[in-house]
Design an enzyme around this catalytic site. Sequence first.
Site, PDB file in Angstrom:
ATOM      1  CB  CYS A   1      -0.953   0.093   1.189  1.00 24.13           C
ATOM      2  SG  CYS A   1      -2.024  -1.319   1.353  1.00 24.13           S
TER       3      CYS A   1
ATOM      4  NE  ARG B   1       4.642   1.946   0.027  1.00 25.28           N
ATOM      5  CZ  ARG B   1       5.684   1.782   0.802  1.00 25.28           C
ATOM      6  NH1 ARG B   1       6.893   2.022   0.332  1.00 25.28           N
ATOM      7  NH2 ARG B   1       5.563   1.382   2.046  1.00 25.28           N
TER       8      ARG B   1
ATOM      9  N   GLY C   1      -0.596  -0.616   6.443  1.00 26.31           N
ATOM     10  CA  GLY C   1      -0.217  -1.417   7.606  1.00 26.31           C
ATOM     11  C   GLY C   1      -1.311  -2.413   7.922  1.00 26.31           C
TER      12      GLY C   1
ATOM     13  CG  HIS D   1      18.458 -37.543  -1.888  1.00 27.41           C
ATOM     14  ND1 HIS D   1      18.802 -38.783  -1.410  1.00 27.41           N
ATOM     15  CD2 HIS D   1      19.622 -36.916  -2.176  1.00 27.41           C
ATOM     16  CE1 HIS D   1      20.126 -38.892  -1.392  1.00 27.41           C
ATOM     17  NE2 HIS D   1      20.641 -37.776  -1.855  1.00 27.41           N
TER      18      HIS D   1
ATOM     19  CE  LYS E   1      11.513  -3.414  -5.223  1.00 25.82           C
ATOM     20  NZ  LYS E   1      12.144  -4.569  -5.877  1.00 25.82           N
TER      21      LYS E   1
HETATM   22  C1  F6R Z   1      11.601 -11.082  -5.028  1.00 24.41           C
HETATM   23  C2  F6R Z   1      11.500 -10.030  -4.062  1.00 24.41           C
HETATM   24  C3  F6R Z   1      11.139 -10.387  -2.665  1.00 24.41           C
HETATM   25  C4  F6R Z   1      11.972  -9.549  -1.688  1.00 24.41           C
HETATM   26  C5  F6R Z   1      11.521  -9.809  -0.251  1.00 24.41           C
HETATM   27  C6  F6R Z   1      12.366  -9.040   0.738  1.00 24.41           C
HETATM   28  O1  F6R Z   1      11.935 -10.584  -6.280  1.00 24.41           O
HETATM   29  O2  F6R Z   1      11.684  -8.887  -4.365  1.00 24.41           O
HETATM   30  O3  F6R Z   1      11.320 -11.742  -2.417  1.00 24.41           O
HETATM   31  O4  F6R Z   1      13.303  -9.881  -1.849  1.00 24.41           O
HETATM   32  O5  F6R Z   1      10.187  -9.422  -0.111  1.00 24.41           O
HETATM   33  O6  F6R Z   1      12.322  -7.676   0.492  1.00 24.41           O
HETATM   34  P1  F6R Z   1      13.394  -6.690   1.103  1.00 24.41           P
HETATM   35  O7  F6R Z   1      14.715  -7.023   0.496  1.00 24.41           O
HETATM   36  O8  F6R Z   1      12.907  -5.335   0.746  1.00 24.41           O
HETATM   37  O9  F6R Z   1      13.411  -6.940   2.577  1.00 24.41           O
END
Ligand code: F6R
Length: 588
Positions: A2, A27, A96, A484, A583
């Site tokens: 968000c 976001r 949040g 395995h 993101k």
């Molecule tokens: C995959 C990806 C996610 C982030 C994860 C951690 O392409 O972007 O797996 O790596 O959500 O995000 P950060 O690095 O911002 O803590």
Amino acid sequence: MCGIIGYTGKEQAAPKLLLGLKRLEYRGYDSAGIAVSSEGGFSVCKKKGRVSELNGAEKIKGVCGVGHTRWATHGAPSERNAHPHAFGRFVLVHNGIIENYLPLKEECEGRGEKFISETDSEVIAHLLEYYDRGDVLAALKETAARLEGSYALAVMCRDEPNVLYAARRKSPLIVGRGKEGLYLASDVPAIAECGELYSLCDGEFAVLPGDKIRFYGEEGEIKKETMKLVSKSDIPEKGEYAHFMLKEMHEIPAAIANSLINFEDDFCFSAINIVLCQTEYIQIVACGTAYHSGIAAKYAIEALARVPVEVTVASEYRYRDPIVKKGTLVLAVSQSGETADTLAAAELAKERGATVIAITNVPDSSITQIAHFVLFTRAGREIAVAATKSFNAQLALLFSLAVALAKAKGRETVPSLRPLPALAEEVVSEAEKMKEIAPMLLGAKSVYFIGRGADYCAALEGSLKLKEISYLPSEGYPAGELKHGTLALIDKGTPVIAILMQEGLSEKTMNAVFEVYARGGRVILVTNLPEYAARKEVYRSVLLPKCEELFSPILSVIPLQALAYYTSLARGNDPDKPRNLAKSVTVE
Ligand code: F6R
């Protein structure tokens, strides 16, 4: 998770809110909405889908408003659940999770109040209305005290149509002053034109009455330092590229070059060097792609510095009662610096006595407020949801740390990191060739990525990229584990991407390739060993330049990122905005 935005000033709010939302869309993008103060109330426009669905919203008249782009947690993506949410005299946007929203909602319903959405956020508007006795800030403080969980809030009250109120706990919130008004946003690029920026800390409030910015803490009004201003390059633009992901892959060589750190040259790192000398044991906590960079770091640190490293997914670390011995260094790795699980894991490690170093790409992010030390990857803003250049930058920084630790532990010969940016340039320039390999994956039921040691890290990351943007089921495995269990899934035509960048392990990895070939699987070999590329058991090969083997994932992952990108395109997906994802994962 968000994006929120707010504006109050002399100009029309709606176009500014919509521009900010576009910049925040990475976001979350399942629904969007704005509310603008108008004569005697609010004009609200909300839609399911992306910000572009808010057709006509730019015409709403008014000089104060809030906006939201959503990644659904409570309640399906729909117009009804889209923000802003309103009750009584209040309208608000929230980023949040309100963990205790159910008992709060029951309490409000007990007073006869009706709810419109299924969200956790709507209850905040009800509490504001209940607590307001003519002082909105006091009502906001009382409301905040009832909330459990995380929030960045932007609130408007009908009685003060040009005033924005804000509150933050565990979700980022930036306040800015521009030439034509005051802004609130989840992230800096959304309000990049502001000449003055402030980051709210947990437990703080802001009041923006149109001309001045006031900040409040627990005790009363407070003063805050301004943040470093953003440069033009911090404002996300795709430029000549079709997608941010493609642009960001082309920025990998620069991201690596900018993130290599020579701990000896720079005075600032002397304190970290002292910590490294005292480090007996390392724990790396991270999620997703950042967790994979931790795995590559483990192989490099253990081999070069002989210091044991444990890598744990942050969501597991925080709930498993971890053992933190004397001399433990915790590396909390997070591109965004806002991932809820990584923040919680870092906090727990700190409480238990570890020294915590945060490795992040975002200055002023929440993790920088928790860690004892911060090391910045300098990849530049990453907008595509799938991480690419930030992963290579994390590897560059973690490998630099491995080298520094090896030196701190008295190892005399350590490999050089210097060739990496030029080698990455070479690999990126060839990455478009993966466009020819992508069609091979299209009809597949599932795709497997295998490798050993450092190659295993690349396999995990290649698989994650493919599943998140192409939606093809995929797994990354240590090559030795195939027999395995997983070998049972290989039959005629199953694509298996084998990564082989380490000469010493070549025969072992090739055994797995032969086993796949014998079952009719099609092996695509990503290697720097030309003698294996030509083998009959290899259906297609991708030849890469040689580099220090421990550092090789920084190169071998590039064709895998490109493979995911072209497969996503071939399947008609938007690689920048994969379904169900966002993101910055600021919720648990
Ligand atoms: C995959 C990806 C996610 C982030 C994860 C951690 O392409 O972007 O797996 O790596 O959500 O995000 P950060 O690095 O911002 O803590």
